[in-house]
Scaffold this active site. Structure first.
Site, PDB file in Angstrom:
ATOM      1  N   LYS A 111       0.825  -1.211   0.000  1.00 26.02           N
ATOM      2  CA  LYS A 111       0.000   0.000   0.000  1.00 26.02           C
ATOM      3  C   LYS A 111       0.855   1.254   0.000  1.00 26.02           C
ATOM      4  O   LYS A 111       0.546   2.222  -0.686  1.00 26.02           O
ATOM      5  CB  LYS A 111      -0.968   0.011   1.183  1.00 26.02           C
ATOM      6  CG  LYS A 111      -2.104  -0.975   1.010  1.00 26.02           C
ATOM      7  CD  LYS A 111      -3.195  -0.755   2.028  1.00 26.02           C
ATOM      8  CE  LYS A 111      -4.330  -1.760   1.794  1.00 26.02           C
ATOM      9  NZ  LYS A 111      -5.339  -1.736   2.840  1.00 26.02           N
ATOM     10  N   LYS A 194      -5.326 -10.089  -6.513  1.00 26.09           N
ATOM     11  CA  LYS A 194      -6.606 -10.348  -5.832  1.00 26.09           C
ATOM     12  C   LYS A 194      -7.635  -9.279  -6.212  1.00 26.09           C
ATOM     13  O   LYS A 194      -7.268  -8.131  -6.498  1.00 26.09           O
ATOM     14  CB  LYS A 194      -6.411 -10.409  -4.318  1.00 26.09           C
ATOM     15  CG  LYS A 194      -6.092  -9.089  -3.682  1.00 26.09           C
ATOM     16  CD  LYS A 194      -6.204  -9.112  -2.165  1.00 26.09           C
ATOM     17  CE  LYS A 194      -5.918  -7.704  -1.663  1.00 26.09           C
ATOM     18  NZ  LYS A 194      -6.017  -7.470  -0.270  1.00 26.09           N
ATOM     19  N   LYS A 197     -10.982  -3.559  -3.770  1.00 25.69           N
ATOM     20  CA  LYS A 197     -11.728  -2.325  -3.990  1.00 25.69           C
ATOM     21  C   LYS A 197     -10.816  -1.126  -4.186  1.00 25.69           C
ATOM     22  O   LYS A 197     -11.272  -0.052  -4.510  1.00 25.69           O
ATOM     23  CB  LYS A 197     -12.745  -2.083  -2.874  1.00 25.69           C
ATOM     24  CG  LYS A 197     -12.257  -2.350  -1.484  1.00 25.69           C
ATOM     25  CD  LYS A 197     -13.419  -2.451  -0.499  1.00 25.69           C
ATOM     26  CE  LYS A 197     -12.922  -2.904   0.866  1.00 25.69           C
ATOM     27  NZ  LYS A 197     -13.958  -3.232   1.807  1.00 25.69           N
TER      28      LYS A 197
HETATM   29  P1  TYM Z   1     -11.072  -5.620   4.122  1.00 25.53           P
HETATM   30  O1  TYM Z   1     -12.075  -4.602   4.503  1.00 25.53           O
HETATM   31  O2  TYM Z   1     -10.083  -5.282   3.063  1.00 25.53           O
HETATM   32  O3  TYM Z   1     -11.791  -6.951   3.659  1.00 25.53           O
HETATM   33  C1  TYM Z   1     -12.827  -7.582   4.410  1.00 25.53           C
HETATM   34  C2  TYM Z   1     -12.714  -9.104   4.284  1.00 25.53           C
HETATM   35  O4  TYM Z   1     -12.746  -9.487   2.909  1.00 25.53           O
HETATM   36  C3  TYM Z   1     -11.659 -10.370   2.623  1.00 25.53           C
HETATM   37  N1  TYM Z   1     -11.220 -10.181   1.233  1.00 25.53           N
HETATM   38  C4  TYM Z   1     -11.110 -11.167   0.332  1.00 25.53           C
HETATM   39  N2  TYM Z   1     -11.330 -12.494   0.423  1.00 25.53           N
HETATM   40  C5  TYM Z   1     -11.129 -13.236  -0.706  1.00 25.53           C
HETATM   41  N3  TYM Z   1     -10.723 -12.715  -1.892  1.00 25.53           N
HETATM   42  C6  TYM Z   1     -10.480 -11.385  -2.023  1.00 25.53           C
HETATM   43  N4  TYM Z   1     -10.111 -10.890  -3.190  1.00 25.53           N
HETATM   44  C7  TYM Z   1     -10.672 -10.556  -0.878  1.00 25.53           C
HETATM   45  N5  TYM Z   1     -10.533  -9.217  -0.656  1.00 25.53           N
HETATM   46  C8  TYM Z   1     -10.867  -9.005   0.642  1.00 25.53           C
HETATM   47  C9  TYM Z   1     -10.566  -9.960   3.607  1.00 25.53           C
HETATM   48  O5  TYM Z   1      -9.651 -11.004   3.799  1.00 25.53           O
HETATM   49  C10 TYM Z   1     -11.370  -9.644   4.840  1.00 25.53           C
HETATM   50  O6  TYM Z   1     -11.621 -10.822   5.577  1.00 25.53           O
HETATM   51  N6  TYM Z   1      -7.705  -5.382   7.820  1.00 25.53           N
HETATM   52  C11 TYM Z   1      -9.027  -5.863   7.441  1.00 25.53           C
HETATM   53  C12 TYM Z   1     -10.140  -5.350   8.315  1.00 25.53           C
HETATM   54  C13 TYM Z   1      -9.985  -5.643   9.765  1.00 25.53           C
HETATM   55  C14 TYM Z   1     -10.133  -6.909  10.396  1.00 25.53           C
HETATM   56  C15 TYM Z   1      -9.981  -6.652  11.789  1.00 25.53           C
HETATM   57  C16 TYM Z   1     -10.357  -8.189   9.920  1.00 25.53           C
HETATM   58  C17 TYM Z   1      -9.750  -4.723  10.739  1.00 25.53           C
HETATM   59  N7  TYM Z   1      -9.764  -5.316  11.952  1.00 25.53           N
HETATM   60  C18 TYM Z   1     -10.053  -7.689  12.699  1.00 25.53           C
HETATM   61  C19 TYM Z   1     -10.431  -9.221  10.850  1.00 25.53           C
HETATM   62  C20 TYM Z   1     -10.285  -8.969  12.231  1.00 25.53           C
HETATM   63  C21 TYM Z   1      -9.319  -5.399   6.032  1.00 25.53           C
HETATM   64  O7  TYM Z   1      -8.806  -4.420   5.570  1.00 25.53           O
HETATM   65  O8  TYM Z   1     -10.293  -6.128   5.410  1.00 25.53           O
END
Ligand code: TYM
Length: 329
Positions: A111, A194, A197
């Site tokens: 990032k 992957k 967004k």
């Molecule tokens: P975020 O908001 O980017 O994504 C939310 C969830 O979607 C999953 N994900 C995917 N799974 C499969 N294929 C993909 N292409 C794909 N893109 C996203 C992510 O793995 C995630 O489970 N850091 C985290 C948010 C967070 C969090 C937490 C997660 C903050 N605190 C505590 C778990 C526990 C994030 O940016 O997810």
């Protein structure tokens, strides 16, 4: 009872990767565990926000979470910034993780490299500490996430173990749980990256709220390869394998089995599109219903916030006591 926690950021629109990698499993897990799911708006501040936008995004994301099937009477759905313990525990986590550990996080490296000419906040660097706070505050045994979050769960485990070692048993050591198919949904136009967004071009991204005609168009354009054989082989055939994995996840089969049903790429693409359209249709209907009643949505969130705060404040006090901070009364 097993405690589950997982969160999602209110940045950009929810896409198929979020749904298949995470949200769907949050819903299927809600009746067999005590589940907590947060909309992590503070995490979204790691990149500069336009004033006034994030609150609305948070509410829309809440509508998505309830539309995919989280039941506010069963699952605790909360907003991170409404639970001040996240920020408070975040600081303790920052003091329990090293600069070196944070420097090794691939998401930070990716990032910050992508944003090289822009403002790279210190929050982008310390982000995993806040994520560790999210998880440890709820004594989570399991964290259902997509593959891309594994490293963040690993560092959370390291932080929890270090804290317990320094100050005595305080935190539960969590484990990442990823789905058998859909853990890493790839971009349809660029199947070695992957689905995300934050990509510049989103024509390879299927959004949860995309209309059927758009979904068909995006699948039609999906990149495959110059061969003609439908086989599941992520290394050699990333595009075809991604379609097979999406189709399998949407229809409840496995990608190898799905491959046996199709002989032509065109058929595979249209079958995948139809399966995704059918899967998303009821979600889209429910989303629009939910969003038309803001008061009710706010009530649903409020209920989750109250329960989340109870658990989070007890854990924060436990951590304070373990460290031995002077009590205020
Ligand atoms: P975020 O908001 O980017 O994504 C939310 C969830 O979607 C999953 N994900 C995917 N799974 C499969 N294929 C993909 N292409 C794909 N893109 C996203 C992510 O793995 C995630 O489970 N850091 C985290 C948010 C967070 C969090 C937490 C997660 C903050 N605190 C505590 C778990 C526990 C994030 O940016 O997810």
């Amino acid at each position: 009872m097993t405690r589950v926690l997982s969160c999602i950021q209110p940045t950009g629109d929810v896409h198929l990767g979020n749904y298949l990698g995470a949200l769907r499993n949050w819903v299927s897990g809600q009746h067999s565990a005590d589940v907590f799911h947060g909309i992590v708006d503070l995490h979204a501040l790691t990149v500069t926000q336009i004033p006034g936008v994030i609150g609305n995004n948070t509410l829309q994301l809440a509508a998505v979470l309830f539309a995919v099937g989280l039941d506010p009477d069963v699952a605790t759905v909360f907003v991170q910034s409404h639970i001040p313990e996240h920020s408070q525990m975040g600081w303790i986590m920052e003091c329990t993780v090293s600069f070196g550990e944070l420097s090794r996080m691939t998401q930070f490296k990716d990032k910050s490299a992508k944003r090289e000419a822009e403002f790279v906040s210190a929050g982008l660097f310390t982000y995993p500490a806040l994520q560790a706070a999210d998880i440890l505050l709820y004594d989570a045994n399991e964290v259902p996430v997509g593959d891309d979050q594994r490293q963040h769960i690993e560092i959370t485990r390291d932080i929890a173990m270090r804290f317990n070692h320094r100050f005595g048993e305080t935190f539960v050591i969590p484990e990442a749980v990823t789905p058998a198919s859909g853990a890493r949904v790839m971009d349809l136009l660029n199947p070695t990256s992957k689905m995300s967004k934050s990509g510049a071009d989103d024509s390879g991204v299927i959004y949860l709220l995309d209309q059927p005609a758009i979904i068909e168009k995006k699948f039609k354009r999906a990149v495959t390869d110059s061969e003609t054989e439908v086989v599941f082989d992520r290394e050699r055939k990333p595009g075809v394998s991604n379609l097979l994995e999406i189709l399998a996840a949407a229809t409840g089969t496995n990608p190898q089995k799905a491959a046996e049903t199709y002989t032509k790429y065109g058929e595979l693409k249209s079958a995948s599109a139809q399966a995704v359209i059918a899967m998303l249709e009821p979600i889209q209907l429910r989303y629009h219903e939910l969003l038309s009643d803001r008061g009710e949505l706010m009530r649903m969130l409020h209920k989750g916030n109250i329960r989340a705060r109870e658990v989070a404040s007890a854990t924060l006090s436990r951590a304070h006591r373990a460290i031995g901070l002077l009590e205020s009364k």
